[in-house]
Design a protein around this motif. Sequence first.
Motif, PDB file in Angstrom:
ATOM      1  N   GLY A  33       0.689  -1.186  -0.099  1.00 55.96           N
ATOM      2  CA  GLY A  33      -0.064  -0.034   0.073  1.00 55.96           C
ATOM      3  C   GLY A  33       1.028   1.223  -0.107  1.00 55.96           C
ATOM      4  N   GLN A  34       2.166   1.284  -0.080  1.00 54.30           N
ATOM      5  CA  GLN A  34       3.003   2.487  -0.385  1.00 54.30           C
ATOM      6  C   GLN A  34       4.096   1.998  -1.155  1.00 54.30           C
ATOM      7  OE1 GLN A  34       5.295   3.196   3.249  1.00 54.30           O
ATOM      8  NE2 GLN A  34       4.586   1.324   4.179  1.00 54.30           N
ATOM      9  N   ARG A 259      -1.909  15.223  -9.624  1.00 56.57           N
ATOM     10  CA  ARG A 259      -2.181  15.175  -8.116  1.00 56.57           C
ATOM     11  C   ARG A 259      -1.076  16.286  -7.824  1.00 56.57           C
ATOM     12  NH1 ARG A 259      -3.534   9.829  -5.344  1.00 56.57           N
ATOM     13  NH2 ARG A 259      -5.512  10.424  -6.332  1.00 56.57           N
ATOM     14  N   ARG A 266       1.207   9.857  -2.213  1.00 57.57           N
ATOM     15  CA  ARG A 266       0.164   8.870  -1.538  1.00 57.57           C
ATOM     16  C   ARG A 266      -1.012   8.428  -2.486  1.00 57.57           C
ATOM     17  NH1 ARG A 266      -1.807   7.853   3.339  1.00 57.57           N
ATOM     18  NH2 ARG A 266      -4.212   7.391   3.769  1.00 57.57           N
ATOM     19  N   GLU A 268      -4.217   6.164  -2.577  1.00 55.48           N
ATOM     20  CA  GLU A 268      -5.159   5.411  -1.544  1.00 55.48           C
ATOM     21  C   GLU A 268      -5.380   3.588  -1.967  1.00 55.48           C
ATOM     22  OE1 GLU A 268      -6.429   6.989   0.806  1.00 55.48           O
ATOM     23  OE2 GLU A 268      -5.633   8.830   0.300  1.00 55.48           O
ATOM     24  N   ALA A 269      -5.794   3.035  -1.032  1.00 58.87           N
ATOM     25  CA  ALA A 269      -5.815   1.594  -1.136  1.00 58.87           C
ATOM     26  C   ALA A 269      -6.638   1.130  -2.276  1.00 58.87           C
ATOM     27  CB  ALA A 269      -6.594   0.888   0.070  1.00 58.87           C
ATOM     28  N   ASP A 270      -7.692   1.890  -3.051  1.00 56.49           N
ATOM     29  CA  ASP A 270      -8.548   1.478  -4.061  1.00 56.49           C
ATOM     30  C   ASP A 270      -7.886   1.963  -5.325  1.00 56.49           C
ATOM     31  OD1 ASP A 270      -9.072   4.328  -3.371  1.00 56.49           O
ATOM     32  OD2 ASP A 270     -10.882   4.017  -4.614  1.00 56.49           O
ATOM     33  N   GLU A 271      -6.646   2.877  -5.299  1.00 52.57           N
ATOM     34  CA  GLU A 271      -6.233   3.435  -6.413  1.00 52.57           C
ATOM     35  C   GLU A 271      -5.215   2.540  -7.166  1.00 52.57           C
ATOM     36  OE1 GLU A 271      -6.740   7.972  -5.575  1.00 52.57           O
ATOM     37  OE2 GLU A 271      -4.998   7.507  -4.757  1.00 52.57           O
ATOM     38  N   TRP A 272      -4.741   1.920  -6.235  1.00 53.33           N
ATOM     39  CA  TRP A 272      -3.633   0.653  -7.058  1.00 53.33           C
ATOM     40  C   TRP A 272      -4.314   0.046  -8.248  1.00 53.33           C
ATOM     41  CZ3 TRP A 272       1.186   1.847  -5.689  1.00 53.33           C
ATOM     42  CH2 TRP A 272       1.575   2.288  -4.391  1.00 53.33           C
TER      43      TRP A 272
END
Length: 285
Positions: A33-34, A259, A266, A268-272
């Motif tokens: 997630g990062q 962005r 950053r 978000e979890a749903d953006e990967w």
Amino acid sequence: MAHPTSQHHSNTSLARRAWNIRRTALRMGAVQGQGYIGQALGVADVLAVSYFHALTHRPDDPEWEGRDRFFLSIGHYAIALYSAMIEAGILPDDELETYGMDDSRMPMSGMAAYTPGMEITGGSLGHGLGIAVGSALGLKRKNNPAFIYNLMSDGELGEGSTWEAVMSAVSHKLDNLICIVDFNDQQADGKTTNALATGRGTEAAKWAAFGWHAQEIDGNDMDAVVAAFDIARALQDPRPRVIICNTKMCKGVPFLEERDITHFIRVEADEWDKAIAILDKDMPQ
């Protein structure tokens, strides 16, 4: 045993390699997630040219003495380099899911002791070029014709140790050293051009004044990257060589490109998955 590979692919093929590197980096970032995904997306074209056009190496023998060495001075770009090495067959794709985990061969910051094909432990920043100078000098003394490629960041242009290495490379006539600067105009404290770097379009003149053969290019223009690498390698000149690659953070994923860009993007979890889906719609043929 595999033959050395110095692969001269078409630029269309290299574009597909760069696309694969971007996609793999996104898959890897999704595990934790990062990750420094903005830098990975930006430098993917440079890595594709490095591993599939410029470097002489053996994927199944990463310590082969005749290889060109690729140094990652910027250790936090490890996610990008792992993706390139997975694409090159140096690392297995099935280890991708271990990224950043305990006992993984793919820690979040690149470390030579952990990862096959990772030549140096990058960071603290500003050390990579000095290590590259010593290694290039060592190759010269052993009459080894291999090249050292050193990938560093624009933020490292503000480190005094970098400029000591710049002068040393000229003094020792290290024509086997090719430095690649990823100039994405971001560092931990903000824009690089608001710190100590003088800005895009001016860095080549600075390096040239120190005695290097310097080129400054659009690092996301595949034709320009290939041409610059070819010139740097073929040059019959005792000077070390630098290619300043102006890159765009998050290249290839428009909603991330737009962005507010910072050193650590950053996601978000749903953006990967969203980012991967966008890449998939734009896959080079």
